[in-house]
Design a protein around this motif. Structure first.
Motif, PDB file in Angstrom:
ATOM      1  N   ARG A   1       0.827  -1.222   0.000  1.00 19.65           N
ATOM      2  CA  ARG A   1       0.000   0.000   0.000  1.00 19.65           C
ATOM      3  C   ARG A   1       0.861   1.272   0.000  1.00 19.65           C
ATOM      4  O   ARG A   1       0.387   2.334  -0.383  1.00 19.65           O
ATOM      5  N   LEU A   2       2.107   1.168   0.412  1.00 19.94           N
ATOM      6  CA  LEU A   2       2.993   2.334   0.498  1.00 19.94           C
ATOM      7  C   LEU A   2       3.726   2.649  -0.799  1.00 19.94           C
ATOM      8  O   LEU A   2       4.341   3.708  -0.915  1.00 19.94           O
ATOM      9  N   VAL A   3       3.676   1.732  -1.772  1.00 24.42           N
ATOM     10  CA  VAL A   3       4.361   1.975  -3.043  1.00 24.42           C
ATOM     11  C   VAL A   3       3.678   3.152  -3.731  1.00 24.42           C
ATOM     12  O   VAL A   3       2.479   3.109  -3.996  1.00 24.42           O
ATOM     13  N   PRO A   4       4.404   4.223  -4.006  1.00 20.55           N
ATOM     14  CA  PRO A   4       3.781   5.410  -4.610  1.00 20.55           C
ATOM     15  C   PRO A   4       3.252   5.127  -6.026  1.00 20.55           C
ATOM     16  O   PRO A   4       3.842   4.328  -6.765  1.00 20.55           O
ATOM     17  N   ALA A   5       2.181   5.785  -6.374  1.00 21.49           N
ATOM     18  CA  ALA A   5       1.660   5.696  -7.742  1.00 21.49           C
ATOM     19  C   ALA A   5       2.745   6.146  -8.705  1.00 21.49           C
ATOM     20  O   ALA A   5       3.508   7.074  -8.416  1.00 21.49           O
ATOM     21  N   GLY A   6       2.855   5.444  -9.814  1.00 19.09           N
ATOM     22  CA  GLY A   6       3.860   5.781 -10.802  1.00 19.09           C
ATOM     23  C   GLY A   6       5.226   5.177 -10.530  1.00 19.09           C
ATOM     24  O   GLY A   6       6.183   5.433 -11.255  1.00 19.09           O
TER      25      GLY A   6
ATOM     26  N   ASN B   1      -3.827 -13.445  -3.631  1.00 20.15           N
ATOM     27  CA  ASN B   1      -5.232 -13.383  -3.229  1.00 20.15           C
ATOM     28  C   ASN B   1      -5.735 -11.959  -3.039  1.00 20.15           C
ATOM     29  O   ASN B   1      -6.916 -11.763  -2.798  1.00 20.15           O
ATOM     30  N   SER B   2      -4.857 -10.987  -3.143  1.00 21.67           N
ATOM     31  CA  SER B   2      -5.265  -9.596  -2.925  1.00 21.67           C
ATOM     32  C   SER B   2      -5.445  -8.829  -4.227  1.00 21.67           C
ATOM     33  O   SER B   2      -5.810  -7.660  -4.210  1.00 21.67           O
ATOM     34  N   ILE B   3      -5.189  -9.454  -5.352  1.00 19.72           N
ATOM     35  CA  ILE B   3      -5.191  -8.749  -6.631  1.00 19.72           C
ATOM     36  C   ILE B   3      -6.516  -8.037  -6.890  1.00 19.72           C
ATOM     37  O   ILE B   3      -6.545  -6.961  -7.455  1.00 19.72           O
ATOM     38  N   ARG B   4      -7.585  -8.608  -6.447  1.00 23.13           N
ATOM     39  CA  ARG B   4      -8.894  -7.993  -6.687  1.00 23.13           C
ATOM     40  C   ARG B   4      -9.266  -6.937  -5.639  1.00 23.13           C
ATOM     41  O   ARG B   4     -10.267  -6.262  -5.767  1.00 23.13           O
ATOM     42  N   ALA B   5      -8.444  -6.784  -4.606  1.00 24.13           N
ATOM     43  CA  ALA B   5      -8.698  -5.786  -3.570  1.00 24.13           C
ATOM     44  C   ALA B   5      -8.258  -4.413  -4.083  1.00 24.13           C
ATOM     45  O   ALA B   5      -7.119  -4.233  -4.483  1.00 24.13           O
ATOM     46  N   ASP B   6      -9.178  -3.477  -4.065  1.00 24.33           N
ATOM     47  CA  ASP B   6      -8.885  -2.144  -4.593  1.00 24.33           C
ATOM     48  C   ASP B   6      -7.873  -1.368  -3.755  1.00 24.33           C
ATOM     49  O   ASP B   6      -7.221  -0.472  -4.262  1.00 24.33           O
ATOM     50  N   ASP B   7      -7.737  -1.715  -2.476  1.00 28.30           N
ATOM     51  CA  ASP B   7      -6.852  -0.935  -1.615  1.00 28.30           C
ATOM     52  C   ASP B   7      -5.418  -1.466  -1.572  1.00 28.30           C
ATOM     53  O   ASP B   7      -4.578  -0.935  -0.861  1.00 28.30           O
ATOM     54  N   ILE B   8      -5.132  -2.511  -2.339  1.00 30.05           N
ATOM     55  CA  ILE B   8      -3.783  -3.070  -2.382  1.00 30.05           C
ATOM     56  C   ILE B   8      -3.286  -2.995  -3.822  1.00 30.05           C
ATOM     57  O   ILE B   8      -3.740  -3.752  -4.676  1.00 30.05           O
TER      58      ILE B   8
END
Length: 108
Positions: free
Chosen positions: A14-19, A45-52
């Protein structure tokens, strides 16, 4: 692999910055527990989770090795390109420049 480890992998992802992108191995090294393969399984198993943002995690060569685990094989690339990351032949162009290491958190 326990639930606590999976949650730690998710927290770092979750901490990886966009881009930017990181690697399975960089996350494993940062957590000092497990291997790149274990990080891959934790993200699977988290690929479909929008927050990860699992799409920001690639292999050590910058290849989209997890792309086949997304809803469609092109979705990982689409998500990266929406953030300005150029992908060519299933590999992040300018990988060295875009690489983000979780160890940067220690220097803040």
């Amino acid at each position: 692999m326990g639930a606590a480890y999976i949650e730690q992998v998710h927290d770092v992802t979750r901490l990886v910055p966009a881009g930017r992108v990181t690697t399975y191995g960089a996350i494993a090294d940062f957590l000092t527990l497990g291997s790149a393969r274990m990080v891959g399984w934790a993200l699977f198993n988290s690929i479909r989770a929008d927050d990860i943002p699992a799409h920001r995690v690639v292999n050590r060569r910058g290849e989209l090795s997890g792309r086949n685990h997304f809803a469609t094989p092109g979705l990982m690339q689409e998500k990266l390109e929406a953030e300005g990351v150029v992908v060519q032949d299933d590999r992040v162009r300018d990988f060295d420049r875009l690489f983000w290491s979780p160890t940067e958190l220690l220097h803040q």
